[in-house]
Design a protein around this motif. Structure first.
Motif, short mmCIF file in Angstrom:
data_model
loop_
_atom_site.label_atom_id
_atom_site.label_comp_id
_atom_site.label_asym_id
_atom_site.label_seq_id
_atom_site.Cartn_x
_atom_site.Cartn_y
_atom_site.Cartn_z
N THR A 100 0.89 -1.16 0.00
CA THR A 100 0.00 0.00 0.00
C THR A 100 0.93 1.21 0.00
OG1 THR A 100 -1.89 1.05 1.11
CG2 THR A 100 -0.17 0.13 2.53
N ILE A 101 0.40 2.40 -0.06
CA ILE A 101 1.27 3.57 -0.06
C ILE A 101 1.94 3.69 1.30
CG2 ILE A 101 1.41 6.08 -0.25
CD1 ILE A 101 -1.05 5.95 -2.08
N GLY A 102 3.26 3.65 1.31
CA GLY A 102 4.01 3.81 2.55
C GLY A 102 4.42 5.25 2.73
N LYS A 103 4.39 5.73 3.96
CA LYS A 103 4.85 7.08 4.29
C LYS A 103 6.13 6.96 5.09
CE LYS A 103 0.63 9.74 4.38
NZ LYS A 103 -0.09 10.76 5.14
N PHE A 104 7.12 7.74 4.69
CA PHE A 104 8.44 7.67 5.31
C PHE A 104 8.95 9.06 5.63
CE2 PHE A 104 7.96 4.10 2.44
CZ PHE A 104 8.39 3.02 3.18
N GLY A 105 9.83 9.13 6.60
CA GLY A 105 10.63 10.32 6.81
C GLY A 105 11.81 10.23 5.85
N LEU A 106 12.69 11.22 5.89
CA LEU A 106 13.81 11.23 4.97
C LEU A 106 15.08 11.68 5.69
CD1 LEU A 106 14.53 10.79 1.94
CD2 LEU A 106 14.16 13.24 1.63
N ALA A 107 16.17 11.00 5.41
CA ALA A 107 17.49 11.37 5.93
C ALA A 107 18.49 11.28 4.77
CB ALA A 107 17.89 10.43 7.06
N PHE A 108 19.67 11.79 4.99
CA PHE A 108 20.74 11.71 3.99
C PHE A 108 22.00 11.23 4.69
CE2 PHE A 108 24.12 13.76 1.37
CZ PHE A 108 23.88 13.08 0.19
N ASP A 109 22.64 10.19 4.14
CA ASP A 109 23.82 9.62 4.80
C ASP A 109 25.14 10.07 4.16
OD1 ASP A 109 24.07 8.14 2.46
OD2 ASP A 109 23.72 6.20 3.40
N GLY A 110 25.08 11.10 3.32
CA GLY A 110 26.27 11.58 2.63
C GLY A 110 26.38 11.07 1.21
N THR A 111 25.66 9.99 0.91
CA THR A 111 25.65 9.40 -0.43
C THR A 111 24.23 9.17 -0.92
OG1 THR A 111 27.71 8.25 0.08
CG2 THR A 111 26.48 7.46 -1.83
N ASP A 112 23.41 8.57 -0.08
CA ASP A 112 22.04 8.19 -0.44
C ASP A 112 21.02 8.92 0.41
OD1 ASP A 112 23.03 6.11 -2.15
OD2 ASP A 112 23.28 4.83 -0.39
N PHE A 113 19.84 9.12 -0.17
CA PHE A 113 18.69 9.56 0.61
C PHE A 113 18.08 8.29 1.19
CE2 PHE A 113 19.23 13.02 -2.39
CZ PHE A 113 19.24 14.10 -1.52
N VAL A 114 17.81 8.31 2.47
CA VAL A 114 17.33 7.12 3.17
C VAL A 114 15.91 7.36 3.65
CG1 VAL A 114 17.76 5.54 5.08
CG2 VAL A 114 19.70 6.65 3.93
N LEU A 115 14.99 6.50 3.21
CA LEU A 115 13.62 6.57 3.69
C LEU A 115 13.60 5.99 5.10
CD1 LEU A 115 11.68 5.39 0.51
CD2 LEU A 115 12.34 7.69 1.17
N THR A 116 13.11 6.75 6.04
CA THR A 116 13.11 6.33 7.44
C THR A 116 11.70 5.96 7.88
OG1 THR A 116 12.88 8.61 8.23
CG2 THR A 116 15.12 7.74 7.99
N GLN A 117 11.62 5.02 8.78
CA GLN A 117 10.32 4.57 9.27
C GLN A 117 9.65 5.66 10.09
OE1 GLN A 117 11.21 0.95 11.37
NE2 GLN A 117 11.21 -0.25 9.51
N LYS A 118 8.35 5.76 9.92
CA LYS A 118 7.54 6.67 10.73
C LYS A 118 6.66 5.81 11.63
CE LYS A 118 6.12 10.49 9.16
NZ LYS A 118 5.60 11.68 8.53
N GLN A 119 6.37 6.32 12.80
CA GLN A 119 5.57 5.58 13.77
C GLN A 119 4.37 6.42 14.20
OE1 GLN A 119 6.52 2.39 14.77
NE2 GLN A 119 8.15 2.62 13.26
N THR A 120 3.28 5.75 14.52
CA THR A 120 2.16 6.44 15.14
C THR A 120 2.43 6.53 16.63
OG1 THR A 120 0.94 4.39 15.48
CG2 THR A 120 0.50 5.60 13.44
N ALA A 121 1.75 7.46 17.29
CA ALA A 121 1.92 7.63 18.73
C ALA A 121 0.70 8.33 19.30
CB ALA A 121 3.17 8.45 19.03
N CYS A 122 0.43 8.11 20.55
CA CYS A 122 -0.60 8.84 21.25
C CYS A 122 0.01 10.15 21.70
CB CYS A 122 -1.11 8.05 22.46
SG CYS A 122 -2.33 8.95 23.42
N LEU A 123 -0.55 11.27 21.25
CA LEU A 123 -0.01 12.58 21.59
C LEU A 123 -0.52 13.09 22.93
CD1 LEU A 123 -0.26 14.25 18.07
CD2 LEU A 123 1.73 13.17 19.14
N ALA A 124 -1.49 12.40 23.51
CA ALA A 124 -2.09 12.86 24.77
C ALA A 124 -2.13 11.74 25.79
CB ALA A 124 -3.49 13.39 24.49
#
Length: 153
Positions: A100-124
């Motif tokens: 399904t459509i995955g949502k990711f954060g993004l980082a850069f390791d100096g060579t590649d852009f890295v899709l990072t895992q996102k997590q749900t959380a209770c904000l309250a």
């Protein structure tokens, strides 16, 4: 990763590559099909009204195996999107089709852009009765005491 950080990274690259959290690379012929501004206006489970805005990139792959996005072309796409995005200080969220459509954060390791895992959380957590995670104190380990046969390892 923020828009201005991505622009800085792209300026120093010869090729653009994205890597999934699993370590697998997206095919070199991926496309950036959308760059957009996504705003979320919501109420958390504790009744607090919140707003969140991110720059959203949609990555897609097709049968166009001869296509490879150059850093200069990606920078051009970002330049075109400035009128929509407005701020270069926005966090980037990446959508990529998997089961399904995955949502990711993004980082850069100096060579590649890295899709990072996102997590749900209770904000309250304090308002809805979720107990905060308990921290477990670990005994202080001394390197000198951790020798074979000492029982600490």
């Amino acid at each position: 990763m923020k828009i201005f950080e991505m622009k800085q990274a792209l300026a120093g690259l010869q090729t653009v590559s994205f890597r999934l959290p699993s370590g697998e690379y997206l095919p070199a012929h991926f496309h950036v099909t959308e760059v957009g501004l996504v705003s979320k206006h919501f109420i958390d489970c504790g009744g607090v009204e919140r707003r969140e805005t991110v720059a959203n990139f949609q990555l897609w792959e097709a049968g166009d195996y001869d296509h490879q996005l150059a850093p200069q072309k990606f920078l051009h796409i970002l330049k075109l999107s400035e009128k929509i995005l407005g701020s270069e200080d926005l966090d980037i969220e990446v959508e990529y089709q998997q089961a399904t459509i995955g949502k990711f954060g993004l980082a850069f390791d100096g060579t590649d852009f890295v899709l990072t895992q996102k997590q749900t959380a209770c904000l309250a957590q304090d308002a809805c009765g979720v107990a905060p995670a308990q921290l477990v104190a670990l005994p202080q380990l001394q390197m000198a005491a951790c020798a074979p046969g000492s029982g600490c390892c």
